[in-house]
Design a protein around this motif. Structure first.
Motif, short mmCIF file in Angstrom:
data_model
loop_
_atom_site.label_atom_id
_atom_site.label_comp_id
_atom_site.label_asym_id
_atom_site.label_seq_id
_atom_site.Cartn_x
_atom_site.Cartn_y
_atom_site.Cartn_z
N GLN A 195 0.76 -0.89 -0.12
CA GLN A 195 0.07 -0.29 -0.30
C GLN A 195 0.95 1.43 -0.06
O GLN A 195 0.53 2.21 -0.88
N ASN A 196 1.83 1.37 0.95
CA ASN A 196 3.31 2.37 0.57
C ASN A 196 3.68 2.27 -1.01
O ASN A 196 3.46 3.54 -1.18
N ARG A 197 4.19 1.44 -1.31
CA ARG A 197 4.42 1.12 -2.54
C ARG A 197 3.65 2.38 -3.24
O ARG A 197 3.70 2.59 -4.02
N GLN A 198 2.58 1.72 -3.27
CA GLN A 198 1.41 2.02 -4.33
C GLN A 198 1.26 3.61 -4.39
O GLN A 198 1.32 4.63 -4.85
N ILE A 199 0.85 4.47 -3.13
CA ILE A 199 0.95 5.88 -2.80
C ILE A 199 2.13 6.32 -3.28
O ILE A 199 2.27 7.51 -4.15
N GLN A 200 3.37 6.19 -2.84
CA GLN A 200 4.35 6.25 -3.63
C GLN A 200 4.41 6.62 -4.84
O GLN A 200 4.58 7.27 -6.20
N ARG A 201 3.71 5.25 -5.78
CA ARG A 201 3.54 5.80 -7.08
C ARG A 201 2.98 6.34 -7.56
O ARG A 201 2.78 7.06 -8.61
N GLU A 202 1.91 6.97 -6.81
CA GLU A 202 0.49 8.02 -6.98
C GLU A 202 0.90 9.18 -7.10
O GLU A 202 0.97 9.79 -7.84
N SER A 203 1.86 9.32 -6.34
CA SER A 203 2.75 10.59 -5.74
C SER A 203 3.77 10.72 -6.79
O SER A 203 3.15 12.51 -7.83
N ARG A 204 4.34 9.86 -7.62
CA ARG A 204 5.49 10.42 -8.69
C ARG A 204 4.68 10.24 -9.77
O ARG A 204 4.83 11.25 -10.85
N LYS A 205 3.21 9.67 -10.16
CA LYS A 205 1.82 10.25 -11.42
C LYS A 205 1.53 11.50 -11.73
O LYS A 205 1.25 12.32 -12.35
N ARG A 206 1.40 12.23 -9.86
CA ARG A 206 1.01 13.58 -9.54
C ARG A 206 2.45 14.83 -10.31
O ARG A 206 2.26 15.89 -11.00
N GLU A 207 4.07 14.05 -10.08
CA GLU A 207 4.49 14.81 -10.21
C GLU A 207 5.46 14.71 -12.05
O GLU A 207 5.89 13.94 -11.95
N PRO A 208 4.27 15.05 -12.67
CA PRO A 208 4.80 13.14 -13.98
C PRO A 208 5.90 13.55 -14.70
O PRO A 208 5.94 13.88 -16.31
N TYR A 209 6.90 12.18 -13.77
CA TYR A 209 7.88 11.53 -14.48
C TYR A 209 7.95 10.76 -14.65
O TYR A 209 7.34 9.60 -14.31
N PRO A 210 8.01 10.42 -16.29
CA PRO A 210 7.58 8.83 -16.86
C PRO A 210 8.86 7.68 -16.16
O PRO A 210 9.34 7.99 -15.79
N VAL A 211 8.36 6.46 -15.23
CA VAL A 211 9.26 5.67 -14.63
C VAL A 211 9.75 5.01 -16.44
O VAL A 211 8.62 4.36 -17.27
N VAL A 212 10.48 4.13 -16.17
CA VAL A 212 11.72 3.95 -17.44
C VAL A 212 12.00 2.85 -16.22
O VAL A 212 12.84 2.39 -15.61
N ALA A 213 11.70 0.67 -16.68
CA ALA A 213 12.39 0.48 -16.01
C ALA A 213 13.66 -0.57 -16.46
O ALA A 213 12.99 -0.78 -17.74
N ILE A 214 14.00 -0.64 -15.89
CA ILE A 214 15.07 -1.79 -16.66
C ILE A 214 14.94 -3.08 -15.84
O ILE A 214 14.69 -3.67 -14.89
N VAL A 215 15.13 -4.24 -16.80
CA VAL A 215 14.73 -6.01 -16.27
C VAL A 215 16.15 -6.12 -17.60
O VAL A 215 16.59 -6.02 -18.09
N GLY A 216 15.88 -7.44 -16.82
CA GLY A 216 16.74 -8.32 -17.98
C GLY A 216 17.66 -9.36 -16.86
O GLY A 216 16.79 -10.25 -15.69
N TYR A 217 18.26 -10.25 -17.64
CA TYR A 217 18.77 -11.75 -16.80
C TYR A 217 20.22 -11.43 -15.47
O TYR A 217 19.91 -10.08 -15.61
N THR A 218 20.20 -11.62 -14.78
CA THR A 218 20.80 -11.24 -13.51
C THR A 218 22.35 -11.31 -14.60
O THR A 218 22.43 -12.25 -15.00
N ASN A 219 22.94 -10.55 -13.86
CA ASN A 219 24.75 -10.68 -14.66
C ASN A 219 24.64 -9.83 -15.93
O ASN A 219 25.72 -10.03 -16.63
N ALA A 220 23.60 -9.51 -16.20
CA ALA A 220 23.54 -8.78 -17.96
C ALA A 220 24.31 -6.99 -17.92
O ALA A 220 24.44 -6.94 -19.17
N GLY A 221 24.49 -6.25 -16.82
CA GLY A 221 25.14 -5.32 -16.78
C GLY A 221 23.98 -4.14 -16.95
O GLY A 221 24.03 -3.81 -16.65
#
Length: 450
Positions: A195-221
């Motif tokens: 719930q706290n994380r969701q509040i943080q997400r909602e706060s970022r939406k109001r600020e509006p900076y788009p989120v860029v997420a990094i995913v990948g295999y471990t040790n991919a750099g």
């Protein structure tokens, strides 16, 4: 003193029914053994023997045939005769509780499977309260399935936050009820964290900076790339699961636009389902991201198989790489490729808008990489015209930080600005500042605040 460990990588030479679908890309056995060794080294185990064990089929009681089991047992006895005590055998496979128990009885030492070792690594690496809760929940779910008898002969593998060692309980049912009670409490605690994380997400939406997420295999750099483009100093090392907890930093793009870059936990083949479930709340950062960067170690022998593993986990989260327009494939470590392969990778990027070839170590290709993120974030932009009072520094700063200013001309009172803005940003600007935005260039010479 580190635990002496034997690392075994079972290799089934024929596909068996009930083992899931055959893989499109088969893994290189030597590279897979190297990954298993990397997992063992991730928690400082002292490896004294490694081996690929080729099997025609899995034996229900012990996974490996009786001949292999006896040979490994004789090897352990041989080490003992040389005053080397083998305290652990790591079997790089998902063992059933019965197989694990039988192997321990045959070899007279602790046996840990792939799931168990990954849980140990996560237990050692978790730093935030949320990460620790998630790992403990996953470990308890795993441990609950292992209560097949009183394992009083097991000793703790290492001090600290280990979950899989320690003397066993004879009262198995009581033990199971205690674990169930702990699981209920952890789920309740994690619900609050979520719930706290969701509040943080909602706060970022109001600020509006788009989120860029990094995913990948471990040790991919991923962490090295994260540090390179954000100027951060997140721990990055040639080590499996070097970082575990999600890290967020500001990212400045070539257009001047700002975004939030989120570095998530690394994926791995056969990632324990307990962990995928436990870390789902953390991985929801990926679900809501405006751009998803799939970072690959393009120089690795198992690069295609690793890509398949990552895309499988993304599909489990509800993200289909074939249809999701947010994904940019980042081919990292091109500096490790032979010149011919490096040229081919760069040429492939020139033909595809959503593929980037980079070296997080040397910085090669990063300008093009950031430009692709910029372009993807700007694809829905609308060009608008606005006249802002030169004395209104806050509104001017807002436009430059959230939008892509194409042109600005000033007179004595106003800054006449041509700017690209996302539709949501147009609404946000209108609600925060008393100016009218026009989608055509026709306007009064000195538009006043409305």
């Amino acid at each position: 003193m580190s635990e002496k460990v034997i690392v075994l990588h079972p290799l089934l030479t024929s596909f068996q029914a009930g083992e899931g679908e055959p893989r499109k890309f088969q893994r290189n056995p030597d590279a897979s053994l190297e990954e298993a060794v990397g997992l063992a080294r991730a928690i400082n185990l002292d490896i004294i023997h490694t081996e690929i064990v080729r099997l025609k089929m899995a034996t229900p009681a012990t996974l490996m045939g009786s001949g292999v089991v006896k040979r490994i047992g004789d090897m352990i006895d041989g080490y003992k005769a040389d005053d080397i005590k083998v305290g652990l055998v790591f079997v790089d496979y998902a063992l059933t509780p019965v197989q694990q128990r039988n192997l321990e009885e045959e070899w007279h030492c602790k046996v840990i499977d792939r799931t168990g070792l990954i849980l140990e690594i996560f237990g050692a690496r978790a730093r935030t309260n949320e990460g620790k809760l998630q790992v403990e929940l996953a470990a308890l779910n795993y441990q609950r399935s292992r209560l097949v008898k009183a394992w009083s002969h097991l000793e703790r593998q290492r001090g600290g936050g280990g979950f899989l060692g320690g003397p066993g309980e004879k009262q198995v049912e009581l033990d199971r009820r205690m674990i169930d009670d702990k699981i209920k409490k952890l789920k309740k605690d994690l619900k609050g964290v979520k719930q706290n994380r969701q509040i943080q997400r909602e706060s970022r939406k109001r600020e509006p900076y788009p989120v860029v997420a990094i995913v990948g295999y471990t040790n991919a750099g991923k962490s090295t790339l994260f540090n390179r483009v954000t100027g951060s100093e997140v721990f990055a090392k040639d080590l499996l699961f070097a970082t575990l907890d999600t890290t967020i930093r500001a990212l400045k793009l070539p257009s001047g636009k700002k975004a939030v870059l989120s570095d998530t936990v690394g994926f791995i083949s056969d990632l324990p389902t307990h962990l995928v479930a436990a870390f789902r709340s953390t991985l929801e950062e990926v679900l809501e991201a405006a751009v998803i960067l799939h970072v690959r170690d393009i120089s690795g022998e198992n690069t295609e198989a690793e890509k398949e593993d990552v895309l499988t986990i993304l599909r489990d989260l509800g993200i289909d790489s074939d249809t999701d327009p947010r994904i940019i494939e980042v081919m990292n470590k091109i500096d490790k490729l032979p010149e011919k392969e490096q040229t081919a990778a760069i040429n492939r990027c020139k033909r595809q808008d959503k593929v980037a070839a980079v070296s997080a170590i040397t910085g090669e290709g990063l300008d093009d990489f950031l430009a692709r993120i910029d372009a993807l974030l700007s694809k829905d932009q609308e060009v608008v015209y606005i006249d802002v009072s030169l004395s209104d520094g806050k509104a001017l700063a807002w436009l430059y930080s959230r939008g892509q200013v194409i042109e600005q001309t000033d007179d004595e009172e106003f800054a006449h600005i041509k700017v690209g803005l996302e539709p949501a940003d147009i609404e946000r600007f209108g609600s925060q500042f008393p100016y009218k935005l026009n989608k055509t260039k026709t306007r009064k010479k000195k538009a006043k605040a409305s």
